[in-house]
Design an enzyme around this catalytic site. Structure first.
Site, mmCIF file in Angstrom:
data_model
loop_
_atom_site.group_PDB
_atom_site.id
_atom_site.type_symbol
_atom_site.label_atom_id
_atom_site.label_comp_id
_atom_site.label_asym_id
_atom_site.label_seq_id
_atom_site.Cartn_x
_atom_site.Cartn_y
_atom_site.Cartn_z
ATOM 1 N N ASP A 96 -10.192 -6.902 -18.360
ATOM 2 C CA ASP A 96 -10.526 -7.872 -19.408
ATOM 3 C C ASP A 96 -9.232 -8.347 -20.062
ATOM 4 O OD1 ASP A 96 -11.440 -9.351 -21.536
ATOM 5 O OD2 ASP A 96 -12.614 -7.741 -22.449
ATOM 6 N N HIS A 151 0.806 -1.214 0.000
ATOM 7 C CA HIS A 151 0.000 0.000 0.000
ATOM 8 C C HIS A 151 0.845 1.273 0.000
ATOM 9 C CE1 HIS A 151 -3.538 2.310 0.153
ATOM 10 N NE2 HIS A 151 -4.238 1.610 1.018
#
Length: 449
Positions: A392, A153
Site C-alpha cells: 500500500d 533471484h
C-alpha cells in the site's frame, strides 16, 4: 496496448542528515543458499486503482527504502577471490516511468502472454556487474497504476523480495519499516564442527558440469520447444469449495492425515499434467517444490532476513503409479518429501556446500535457469504465504497481482487469489498440444479409488 517510456534513471539510497553514508566499497558474498538458487531475474506486476501517488512520491519512498536495503541499490559482481557477490556500491535501482494509451480495465485480466513484459523493465546483465533490481511505474489512461518489478533471484527469495516491496510502500507512506531487514548472510549458515552430511546432495541441489548439456530438452526462449512446439500458459482458478473437496478426498476411506492447500493442489496438478503429457507408464516424473527454511531451521531464521533460504522437495513416481493410484497417494508422496526437508536437511546442505566437495568435484547448482522444458517433471513455486496484497503506497492495496510471462514448460506458480477467500490461482505453462487435455482434467475432481 502501447507503452511509452518517458524516463529511466538510477535511484540511489537517501540516508538522511542524521545518518552518515556508509562505505560504497563493501562486498557481501553470496550465501550457500544464494549460490544454489536460479541465476536469473524474476518479474512481477502489481496494479492499483486511482488515485495513486505521484511518481515523484514513489521515487522518494524508493530512495528511503534503499537506505535500509542497500543490496537492492548495488550490483551483482565478484569479490576479490572471484566469487559471486553483491557489491554495495549504491549505484542505484533503475526507475522507469511510462504511460499506456488504454485504460487498465480494457486489458485486465492480464493474461500470461508476451504483452505483459512491457509493464516491467528487462534486465541487461551483459556487463561485469549486473543490476539487482529494476522498477517500472506505468500510468494508464484511466489513472490506474501498474508497478512492475524485476529482481535477481540469487540476491533474495520470494519472501525476502516481498519484504522489500513492503518496505518501499511503508517508506512512501512515512511509517516504520517492518519487518526490520537482517542483512547478515554469514552467521546464519555456518557449517557445524565437525560437519555432518547426513543426506545426499549430489544430484539434488548440485550436479556435475558434464550434465550441463541440455541438447534436445530445451527451448528457444520465446515459448517454442526444440522442434517448434509452442508453450502456452493457462491460469487455473481453484475455488475454496474445490480445494475443500480435494482435502475431503484425502481423508476418504478412513485417512487420518490432513494435507495443506499446497499439497492438495500440487498433487492434483501433478496428476493432471502427467495425463495431459501422455507419458509412458514406466517414465519417472518428479515435482520440485520450493521449501522455505526460515521456520524449519533451529534456531529459526529471522523473518527480515534479506537473502535466499530455500531448498526443494522432490517427490517422484512413475507416470502409471501417479495416474492409476488415488489422489491420496500423490498427496502422501508430496507430504513425506516436504517433511523430509527439515532442520537436519538444511544443516546437512550447509555442511556439504562448505565441505570443499563442490569445488573439488566441479559441481554446479542444479537450479538451471536455462532449462526451458521440464517434462516429464514439473517445478512449483508457491507464493501462497507471501503477503502481496498488503502492499500500500498510500491509496490502498493492489487489486491485481501477477507474475510476468515466463514460458518454461512445466514451471508452475501458485498465488493466493486477490479475492482473499482462500481460493488459489495456478499459472500452468505446457506445450499447446497438451493444453486441451489438461483443461479437461484440471477442473474435475478425481474419482475415489
Amino acid at each position: 496496448m502501447k507503452i511509452t517510456v518517458h524516463s529511466s534513471k538510477a535511484v540511489k539510497p537517501v540516508y538522511g542528515d542524521a545518518v552518515a553514508a556508509p562505505s560504497t566499497a563493501d562486498v557481501v558474498p553470496l550465501s550457500v543458499f544464494d549460490r544454489a538458487n536460479f541465476d536469473t531475474y524474476v518479474s512481477v506486476i502489481y496494479a492499483f486503482r486511482p488515485p495513486a501517488p505521484a511518481n515523484s512520491v514513489l521515487e522518494a519512498g524508493l530512495a528511503k527504502a534503499l537506505a535500509e536495503y542497500r543490496e537492492w541499490a548495488g550490483r551483482l559482481g565478484v569479490d576479490g577471490d572471484g566469487d559471486r557477490a553483491i557489491l554495495l556500491n549504491d549505484a542505484g535501482a533503475r526507475f522507469v516511468e511510462a504511460t499506456a494509451d488504454v485504460t487498465l480495465d480494457s486489458v485486465v485480466p492480464l493474461e500470461p502472454t508476451p504483452r505483459v513484459t512491457s509493464l516491467h523493465p528487462s534486465a541487461d546483465d551483459d556487463g561485469a556487474e549486473a543490476e539487482v533490481m529494476m522498477v517500472q511505474v506505468t500510468r494508464f489512461a484511466c489513472g490506474s497504476l501498474a508497478v512492475g518489478f524485476t529482481a535477481h533471484h540469487m540476491v533474495s527469495d520470494g519472501r525476502a523480495t516481498s519484504n522489500f516491496f513492503l518496505a518501499w510502500s511503508q517508506a512512501t507512506r512515512g511509517v516504520a519499516i517492518h519487518p526490520v531487514p537482517v542483512h547478515d548472510r554469514a552467521s546464519f549458515f555456518t557449517p557445524r564442527d565437525p560437519p555432518r552430511v547426513d543426506y545426499e546432495h549430489r544430484g539434488v541441489e548440485f550436479k556435475t558440469c558434464e550434465k550441463l548439456d541440455r541438447n534436445e530438452n530445451n527451448d528457444d526462449g520465446h515459448g517454442h520447444g526444440h522442434d517448434g512446439e509452442v508453450v502456452v500458459t493457462h491460469k487455473v482458478h481453484f475455488s475454496r469449495e474445490f480445494i475443500s473437496k480435494l482435502k475431503a478426498l484425502a481423508s476418504a476411506g478412513g485417512g487420518q492425515r490432513s494435507y495443506s492447500t499446497l499439497q492438495c493442489v500440487v498433487a492434483h496438478l501433478w496428476r493432471c499434467i502427467t495425463m495431459a503429457r501422455g507419458l509412458e507408464g514406466s517414465v519417472a516424473t518428479s515435482v520440485s517444490i520450493a521449501v522455505d527454511g526460515r521456520a524449519r531451521m533451529s534456531p529459526p531464521v529471522l523473518d527480515g532476513y534479506t537473502g535466499n533460504v530455500v531448498l526443494w522437495a522432490r517427490p517422484t513416481a512413475t507416470a502409471r503409479e501417479l495416474v492409476t493410484m488415488p489422489l491420496q497417494h500423490a498427496m502422501g508422496l508430496i507430504n513425506r518429501a516436504v517433511a523430509r526437508i527439515n532442520d537436519g536437511y538444511f544443516k546437512s546442505f550447509v555442511d556439504f556446500a562448505n565441505s570443499g566437495a563442490v569445488e573439488e568435484e566441479r559441481l554446479v547448482a542444479s537450479a538451471d535457469a536455462a532449462e526451458m522444458v521440464l517434462s516429464p517433471n514439473i517445478e512449483v513455486d508457491s507464493w501462497l504465504r507471501i503477503p502481496f496484497y498488503e502492499l500500500d503506497f498510500g491509496s490502498g492495496q493492489p487489486f491485481l497481482f501477477t507474475p510476468s510471462y515466463l514460458p518454461v514448460e512445466g514451471l508452475l506458480i501458485l498465488l493466493p487469489s486477490f479475492s482473499g477467500d482462500g481460493s488459489v490461482d495456478a499459472y500452468v505453462p505446457l506445450f499447446s498440444h497438451d493444453m486441451d487435455t489438461f483443461k479437461n482434467c484440471c477442473y474435475v475432481l478425481p474419482e475415489l479409488s
